[in-house]
Design an enzyme around this catalytic site. Sequence first.
Site, PDB file in Angstrom:
ATOM      1  N   HIS A  18       0.836  -1.212   0.000  1.00 37.73           N
ATOM      2  CA  HIS A  18       0.000   0.000   0.000  1.00 37.73           C
ATOM      3  C   HIS A  18       0.865   1.254   0.000  1.00 37.73           C
ATOM      4  CE1 HIS A  18      -3.243  -2.518   2.276  1.00 37.73           C
ATOM      5  NE2 HIS A  18      -3.689  -2.325   1.052  1.00 37.73           N
ATOM      6  N   LYS A  42     -15.746  -7.957   4.169  1.00 36.76           N
ATOM      7  CA  LYS A  42     -14.588  -8.486   4.901  1.00 36.76           C
ATOM      8  C   LYS A  42     -14.798  -8.393   6.413  1.00 36.76           C
ATOM      9  CE  LYS A  42     -11.220  -7.357   1.309  1.00 36.76           C
ATOM     10  NZ  LYS A  42     -10.102  -6.477   0.905  1.00 36.76           N
ATOM     11  N   ARG A  95      -2.239  -6.276  -8.390  1.00 36.73           N
ATOM     12  CA  ARG A  95      -1.146  -7.247  -8.240  1.00 36.73           C
ATOM     13  C   ARG A  95      -1.279  -8.424  -9.189  1.00 36.73           C
ATOM     14  NH1 ARG A  95      -2.745  -7.709  -2.150  1.00 36.73           N
ATOM     15  NH2 ARG A  95      -4.630  -7.743  -3.392  1.00 36.73           N
ATOM     16  N   SER A 132      -3.154  -7.553   2.830  1.00 33.06           N
ATOM     17  CA  SER A 132      -3.542  -7.417   4.243  1.00 33.06           C
ATOM     18  C   SER A 132      -4.048  -8.745   4.792  1.00 33.06           C
ATOM     19  CB  SER A 132      -4.638  -6.355   4.394  1.00 33.06           C
ATOM     20  OG  SER A 132      -4.164  -5.096   4.014  1.00 33.06           O
TER      21      SER A 132
HETATM   22  O1  PNS Z   1      -9.033  -2.820   0.300  1.00 38.56           O
HETATM   23  P1  PNS Z   1     -10.331  -3.310  -0.289  1.00 38.56           P
HETATM   24  O2  PNS Z   1     -11.181  -3.991   0.755  1.00 38.56           O
HETATM   25  O3  PNS Z   1     -10.135  -4.160  -1.497  1.00 38.56           O
HETATM   26  O4  PNS Z   1     -11.116  -1.986  -0.748  1.00 38.56           O
HETATM   27  C1  PNS Z   1     -12.365  -2.103  -1.396  1.00 38.56           C
HETATM   28  C2  PNS Z   1     -13.131  -0.784  -1.338  1.00 38.56           C
HETATM   29  C3  PNS Z   1     -13.380  -0.380   0.106  1.00 38.56           C
HETATM   30  C4  PNS Z   1     -12.323   0.302  -2.019  1.00 38.56           C
HETATM   31  C5  PNS Z   1     -14.479  -1.040  -2.078  1.00 38.56           C
HETATM   32  O5  PNS Z   1     -15.198  -1.984  -1.360  1.00 38.56           O
HETATM   33  C6  PNS Z   1     -15.288   0.223  -2.269  1.00 38.56           C
HETATM   34  O6  PNS Z   1     -15.031   0.963  -3.199  1.00 38.56           O
HETATM   35  N1  PNS Z   1     -16.277   0.490  -1.383  1.00 38.56           N
HETATM   36  C7  PNS Z   1     -17.082   1.685  -1.466  1.00 38.56           C
HETATM   37  C8  PNS Z   1     -18.562   1.390  -1.667  1.00 38.56           C
HETATM   38  C9  PNS Z   1     -19.069   1.885  -3.011  1.00 38.56           C
HETATM   39  O7  PNS Z   1     -18.972   3.053  -3.346  1.00 38.56           O
HETATM   40  N2  PNS Z   1     -19.626   0.942  -3.809  1.00 38.56           N
HETATM   41  C10 PNS Z   1     -20.238   1.235  -5.101  1.00 38.56           C
HETATM   42  C11 PNS Z   1     -19.282   1.367  -6.270  1.00 38.56           C
HETATM   43  S1  PNS Z   1     -18.121   0.102  -6.505  1.00 38.56           S
END
Ligand code: PNS
Length: 163
Positions: A18, A42, A95, A132
Site C-alpha cells: 500500500h 470483509k 497485483r 492485508s
Molecule cells: O481494500 P479493499 O477492501 O479491497 O477496498 C475495497 C473498497 C473499500 C475500495 C471497495 O469496497 C469500495 O469501493 N467500497 C465503497 C462502496 C461503493 O462506493 N460501492 C459502489 C461502487 S463500486
Amino acid sequence: MSRIAVVPGSFDPVTLGHLDVIDRAAGLFDELHVLVVHNPAKTALLPIAERVSLLREAIAEAGLPDNIRVESWSVGLLVDYCTDVGASVLVKGIRSQVDVAYETPMAIVNRNLAGVETVFLLPDPAHAHVSSSLVRQVASLGGDVSPYVPRVVADLLQGESLS
Ligand code: PNS
C-alpha cells in the site's frame, strides 16, 4: 486546477505494498487522499480509527510526500466522497488478474455514477505478493510480519494476541 486523487481501501492493516502505491500516486497528483473505507464483505481486524492512525504514522515514518492526507469514509458511496473533495480520479494497486477481475466492475460503476476515473498502478515486484489478508493470517498464527508491513503495524500485531 489542482488534480486531486483518492486511494481507497480497507487498509486492515496498511502494508508496504500500500505504501508503495501511495508514494507513487502522490507523485502523480497535486493532492492525494488515502481513504479508509469499511468493506462489509470483509471481517475486520482493526477498527477504522486505528487503521487511520497507523496509516498516518506509517506515512510520516516513511517520509512520504506532504501532499497526502488520510481520512475515513463509512457512509454512502465512495464517489460521494470524491465529489465532496473535488477528486476526479481513484488510484488502485493491481497485483494480479484476480485484482483486475475484482476492480474492473467497480471502476466502470464509479465512472458511470459520477464520472470518476480509476487509474491502476502495477506494484513494485518486491511487494506483489503482499496483502492485508496474508498479513492478518501470518500474524494470527504467530509468524513474523515485519517484512510486509510498516514498523508501527508490525509492533502492534506482534504485541497483540489475535484470534
Ligand atoms: O481494500 P479493499 O477492501 O479491497 O477496498 C475495497 C473498497 C473499500 C475500495 C471497495 O469496497 C469500495 O469501493 N467500497 C465503497 C462502496 C461503493 O462506493 N460501492 C459502489 C461502487 S463500486
